[in-house]
Design an enzyme around this catalytic site. Structure first.
Site, mmCIF file in Angstrom:
data_model
loop_
_atom_site.group_PDB
_atom_site.id
_atom_site.type_symbol
_atom_site.label_atom_id
_atom_site.label_comp_id
_atom_site.label_asym_id
_atom_site.label_seq_id
_atom_site.Cartn_x
_atom_site.Cartn_y
_atom_site.Cartn_z
ATOM 1 N N GLU A 83 9.823 -26.354 -0.302
ATOM 2 C CA GLU A 83 10.519 -27.553 0.188
ATOM 3 C C GLU A 83 9.573 -28.455 0.985
ATOM 4 O O GLU A 83 9.871 -28.900 2.091
ATOM 5 C CB GLU A 83 11.743 -27.151 1.015
ATOM 6 N N GLU B 181 15.080 -20.702 -5.141
ATOM 7 C CA GLU B 181 15.924 -20.359 -3.978
ATOM 8 C C GLU B 181 17.353 -20.798 -4.268
ATOM 9 O O GLU B 181 17.591 -21.938 -4.666
ATOM 10 C CB GLU B 181 15.394 -21.038 -2.714
#
Length: 761
Positions: free
Chosen positions: A377, A454
Site C-alpha cells: 500500500e 491482502e
C-alpha cells in the site's frame, strides 16, 4: 541496560550491575501497557526507548589468522555496533539481516574483547504495528579462513525438471587470493543418501556448476521434500570452508487465465498475512513458537504466508521450507513517502538499495519463497514517482534473482490511477481488498496475472457473540466517521458478520476467489491476531481483532469455516456456546464438510435439518434458549459423518491443563504451550469465566509468558498469573539447560487446582 550512556561503547565501562540475559531479546514485551507510552495503541502501547547490550569474550590464539564475522539476523531498530571501542557501523532497518567483519580489531589469548550494541527505538511513532525493541533475532559469530565462500554468495536454482532428472545449478561466490582451488559438491536426500556429487576446479571469484539428480522427488505444500547441498572448498587436500543449504526441487507458474500451478498441478493459494510478533513472547524469535503458529495454520488448510510487511526471521523461512508453506517475502511498508512520523521513509534515500539487496541475497535459496513483494500500500501509487521507484526496485530484484515473480500489494484498484502498476515492471498484479472488482479483473487488467495480496479485514473476538447475524456490519463505517457502534466489553462478535469498512467478511471474499480459476488465490488479513492496530476500538484495546486465531493461539470460530473449505477432512463445528437467558432467541451456526446436511437437536428434540444453499458456507437456525444440550449431526447419504454436543455449563469448579507437548528439549529455548480451561464439575468449559489463575513451576523450567487472547487485557505478559478470558488462558513454559521433570501447578480461589508433569530431556 535500558537508557543511554555513550560511555557504554568503551571496553573499560563498568557493566557489572547490568542484567545478564540470553538473546534473542525484546525489552518492550517485558514492560507495562500504558496509554502514556509513545508507541501508542497502534504499536501495542508498550514501552520503547533506547537500550545497550554488551558481550565480553575471549578468542584462542589459533583464531589469529582467521576472518571473524558477526552476523545479526535483525535488531529493532537503529542499531550501532562497536568492537573494542571501534565503531563498526549503523543499520536503521529493524528487520534486515546484516554483518560486520571484526578482523583487525580483535585480541587473542587471555585478552578480552567487548562487543557493544546501542539500539534506538525512541523516535515514535515509527511503525503501524508492534515492532518490539532490541536484539530480537539471533546473533552469530563465524570464524572462517581467509579463503571462504562469500556471505550469501551462493545461489542454487533448478532450471530443468522432469520426472527422470533435475538439473541443479549452483553459482558460488569466493573470497580468495589463492589459486588452484577445488570445489566439491555433494547432494544428499532426506535419508542421508548421496544422490549427486561433483569435484571440479574453480577460480578466485567463484564458479557455476550443474549437478544432475536422477528421479527427483519434488517439493510441494503437501510433501515438502528437501535435499541437502554440501559445498566444500579445497586447496589441495586442505579443507578451507564448507557451506550447507537445504533446497527443494519445484516449479510453479502463474497463468492469467488458469491461475496458479505448482509442479504442473493447479491449486489455489490459500494464504494468510502474518506480522512477526509471537503474542506473549513479543518479537523475540523462538523457533518452537513460530512452528506452533505454522502448525495451527497448517491444520486449518493454509498453504501460504505473506510476511507483512517486512523480511522475516531466517528461522521462519527454514520452517516454511520444512513444513510446506509458500511464502510471499515482502520488503517494505513504505518508500520515500511516510505513513508515520519516524518510519522507514527517513532512511529510504540512503538504505533502500542495500536493504533490498541483502534481503534477496539472504532468502533466495529457500524453496518456500515464490513471490518477492517490494511494498505494501505504497503511497507512491498515487504519483508519478511510483513509476521510477518501482522500476528501480524490480531491477534490483531481477539482477539478483530472476526465477521468481515480483509484485507490490496495491490498494488503489483502478489501473488508470495506479502509477506502480503503470510502471509495467510488475510480474504479478497484487490487489489489497476491493473484492468487488475481482470478477472483472481480466477486463481491467488484460492478460495480467492476479494475486489477492491482502483481503477480508474481518473482525472477531474469540468467544464473544451478539445478534442478529443476518446482516453485515462495518466497524468502523468510514475513516471520516468516529466509531460509536461498539460495546462496553470492547468485543466484536465471533459470528462472521463484522468487517472494517475497507474489507469484507471471510465468506464474502473467499466465495469469489474460489469461483474463478484466474484468481490464483489470496492472503487473508490476518492468520493470527497481533499486537497493535486494535481496529475498530480505541485504547484500552491494544491488539488486533483481525486474526482467524487469537493472540494466544486459540482458534476463533471462523477457523473451522476455513478448515471445512481448505481441507479434505470431515468438519463439524457448532457455535455459539449454550449459556443464555431463558427464552432468548439465539442464532446457531454450523460449519461442516464432507456431508450433505446437518440436523440440530435441543435436549433430544430436532430443531430441523439444514443444507447449504447456493454458495453459502454455513447453515443456521434461530433457537429459543433452554438449558441443556445442543447437538448437531452431519450426514452424507443418510449416514452419520460427525456429531458435536454443546452443554449448558454450571458454576466454575476446576481447572484443566492441556499441554501441546509434554516432552521438551532441555536447551534453554524449547517451549510447552499449556492451555488452561475453567470447567464446571461435569467438564464443560465456562464461556464467561474470568477467574484469576496463578501458576507455579517446580523443576528446570520457567514461565516464558502468559496470555488469554483478550484484546483489552492490561495484565503483563511476563507474570505468574492470568485471568481466564471466555473460560481460557495460556501458560508458556520455557526449558532451562538442565534435564529433569517439571511440575506445573495452577490454582484459583474456589476452584479445584490442577497439576501437569512435563519432561525436559
Amino acid at each position: 541496560m535500558l537508557g543511554d550512556d555513550s560511555l557504554a561503547k568503551n571496553n573499560t565501562f563498568n557493566d557489572r550491575k547490568w542484567r545478564t540475559l540470553d538473546l534473542p531479546h525484546d525489552w518492550s514485551i517485558e514492560g507495562s501497557f500504558s496509554q502514556k507510552n509513545t508507541s501508542t495503541a497502534s504499536e501495542g502501547g508498550l514501552p520503547t526507548g533506547i537500550g545497550w547490550y554488551r558481550k565480553t569474550f575471549r578468542l584462542p590464539e589459533s583464531s589469529k589468522n582467521k576472518n571473524i564475522i558477526i552476523n545479526f539476523d535483525g535488531v529493532y531498530r537503529n542499531s550501532e555496533v562497536w568492537i573494542n571501542g571501534h565503531y563498526l557501523g549503523k543499520r536503521p532497518n529493524g528487520y534486515i539481516s546484516f554483518n560486520y567483519d571484526l578482523t583487525g580489531y580483535l585480541k587473542f589469548g587471555n585478552q578480552t574483547n567487548v562487543i557493544a550494541v546501542r539500539v534506538d527505538n525512541s523516535e515514535q511513532p515509527n511503525s503501524r504495528w508492534y515492532s518490539g525493541s532490541g536484539i530480537y533475532r539471533n546473533v552469530w559469530f563465524t570464524t572462517i579462513n581467509k579463503t571462504h565462500f562469500k556471505q550469501w554468495g551462493t545461489f542454487i536454482t533448478t532450471p530443468q525438471i522432469s520426472d527422470h532428472s533435475a538439473t541443479v545449478n549452483i553459482k558460488t561466490g569466493i573470497s580468495s587470493t589463492d589459486k588452484n582451488l577445488n570445489l566439491k559438491t555433494v547432494i544428499y536426500d532426506e535419508k542421508g543418501k548421496v544422490v549427486a556429487d561433483n569435484l571440479s576446479s574453480i577460480n578466485q571469484v567463484g564458479a557455476i556448476r550443474d549437478v544432475v539428480i536422477k528421479n527427483p522427488i519434488l517439493w510441494s505444500s503437501d510433501h515438502p521434500y528437501l535435499y541437502k547441498v554440501v559445498l566444500q572448498l579445497f586447496k589441495g587436500n586442505e579443507l578451507l570452508d564448507d557451506y550447507q543449504v537445504n533446497i527443494g526441487i519445484r516449479s510453479f507458474k502463474f497463468d492469467s487465465e488458469k491461475g496458479f500451478s505448482l509442479n504442473g498441478v493447479h491449486m489455489k493459494i490459500k494464504g494468510v498475512c502474518m506480522h512477526h510478533d509471537l503474542g506473549a513472547l513479543g518479537a523475540a524469535v523462538n523457533t518452537r513458537a513460530i512452528e506452533r503458529q505454522l502448525q495451527i495454520l497448517k491444520q486449518m488448510g493454509c498453504n501460504a504466508i505473506r510476511t507483512s510487511h517486512n523480511p522475516p526471521a531466517p528461522e521462519f523461512l527454514n520452517l516454511c521450507d520444512k513444513m510446506g508453506f509458500l511464502v510471499m517475502d515482502e520488503a517494505f511498508d513504505m518508500w520515500a513517502k511516510k505513513k508515520n512520523k519516524h518510519d522507514y521513509h527517513e532512511d529510504w534515500p540512503q538504505w533502500h538499495k542495500q536493504d533490498l539487496t541483502d534481503q534477496i541475497l539472504r532468502d533466495r535459496n529457500h524453496p518456500c519463497v515464490f513471490i518477492w513483494s517490494i511494498g505494501n500500500e505504497i503511497r507512491e501509487q498515487l504519483d508519478s514517482t511510483g513509476i521510477s521507484i518501482t522500476r528501480e526496485l524490480v531491477k534490483i530484484v531481477k539482477n539478483i534473482d530472476n526465477t521468481r515473480l515480483v509484485t507490490s500489494a496495491l490498494s488503489e484498484s483502478d489501473p488508470h490511477k495506479n502509477y506502480i502498476y503503470q510502471s509495467d515492471a510488475l510480474d504479478l498484479v497484487g490487489l489489497n481488498y476491493h473484492q468487488e472488482v475481482y470478477a472483472d479483473f481480466l477486463k481491467n487488467y488484460p492478460n495480467q496475472k492476479f494475486i489477492a495480496t491482502e483481503t477480508m479485514s474481518a473482525l472477531e473476538t474469540r468467544g464473544f457473540y451478539d445478534t442478529p447475524t443476518d446482516t453485515t456490519r462495518h466497524w468502523p463505517q468510514s475513516s471520516k466517521i468516529p466509531f460509536t457502534q461498539g460495546n462496553a466489553q470492547f468485543g466484536v462478535t465471533a459470528y462472521d458478520n463484522v468487517a472494517a469498512y475497507w474489507g469484507s467478511t471471510h465468506e464474502e471474499t473467499w466465495k469469489i476467489i474460489k469461483k474463478y480459476d484466474f484468481l490464483s488465490g489470496l492472503f487473508i488479513w490476518t492468520g493470527f491476531d497481533y499486537l497493535g492496530e486494535p481496529t475498530p476500538y480505541p485504547w484500552s484495546a491494544r491488539s488486533s481483532y483481525f486474526g482467524i486465531v487469537d493472540l494466544a493461539g486459540f482458534p476463533k470460530d471462523v477457523y473451522y469455516m476455513y478448515q471445512s473449505e481448505w481441507t479434505d477432512k470431515p468438519i463439524l463445528h457448532l457455535l455459539p456456546h449454550w449459556n443464555w437467558k431463558p427464552g432468548q432467541l439465539v442464532d446457531v451456526w454450523a460449519y461442516y464438510s464432507q456431508a450433505d446436511e446437518v440436523e440440530l437437536f435441543l435436549n433430544g428434540k430436532s430443531v430441523g435439518i439444514k443444507k447449504k444453499q447456493g454458495d453459502n458456507l454455513h447453515v443456521s437456525w434461530k433457537v429459543k434458549f433452554e438449558p441443556g444440550t445442543l447437538k448437531a449431526i452431519s450426514r452424507k447419504n443418510g449416514k452419520i459423518v460427525l456429531s458435536q454436543e454443546i452443554h449448558t455449563a454450571g458454576a466454575p469448579a476446576k481447572i484443566q491443563l492441556v499441554a501441546d507437548r509434554k516432552s521438551i528439549h532441555a536447551d534453554g529455548n524449547d517451549l510447552s504451550f499449556i492451555t488452561v480451561k475453567v470447567l464446571d464439575k461435569n467438564g464443560n468449559i465456562i464461556p464467561d469465566a474470568e477467574n484469576l489463575v496463578n501458576f507455579k513451576i517446580k523443576g528446570p523450567a520457567d514461565i516464558a509468558g502468559v496470555d488469554n487472547g483478550s484484546q483489552i487485557s492490561m495484565e503483563p505478559f511476563k507474570a505468574s498469573y492470568r485471568k481466564a478470558f471466555h473460560g481460557m488462558c495460556l501458560l508458556i513454559v520455557r526449558s532451562r539447560k538442565t534435564k529433569g521433570e517439571v511440575l506445573v501447578e495452577a490454582t484459583s480461589n474456589g476452584l479445584m487446582p490442577s497439576t501437569l508433569a512435563l519432561n525436559a530431556k
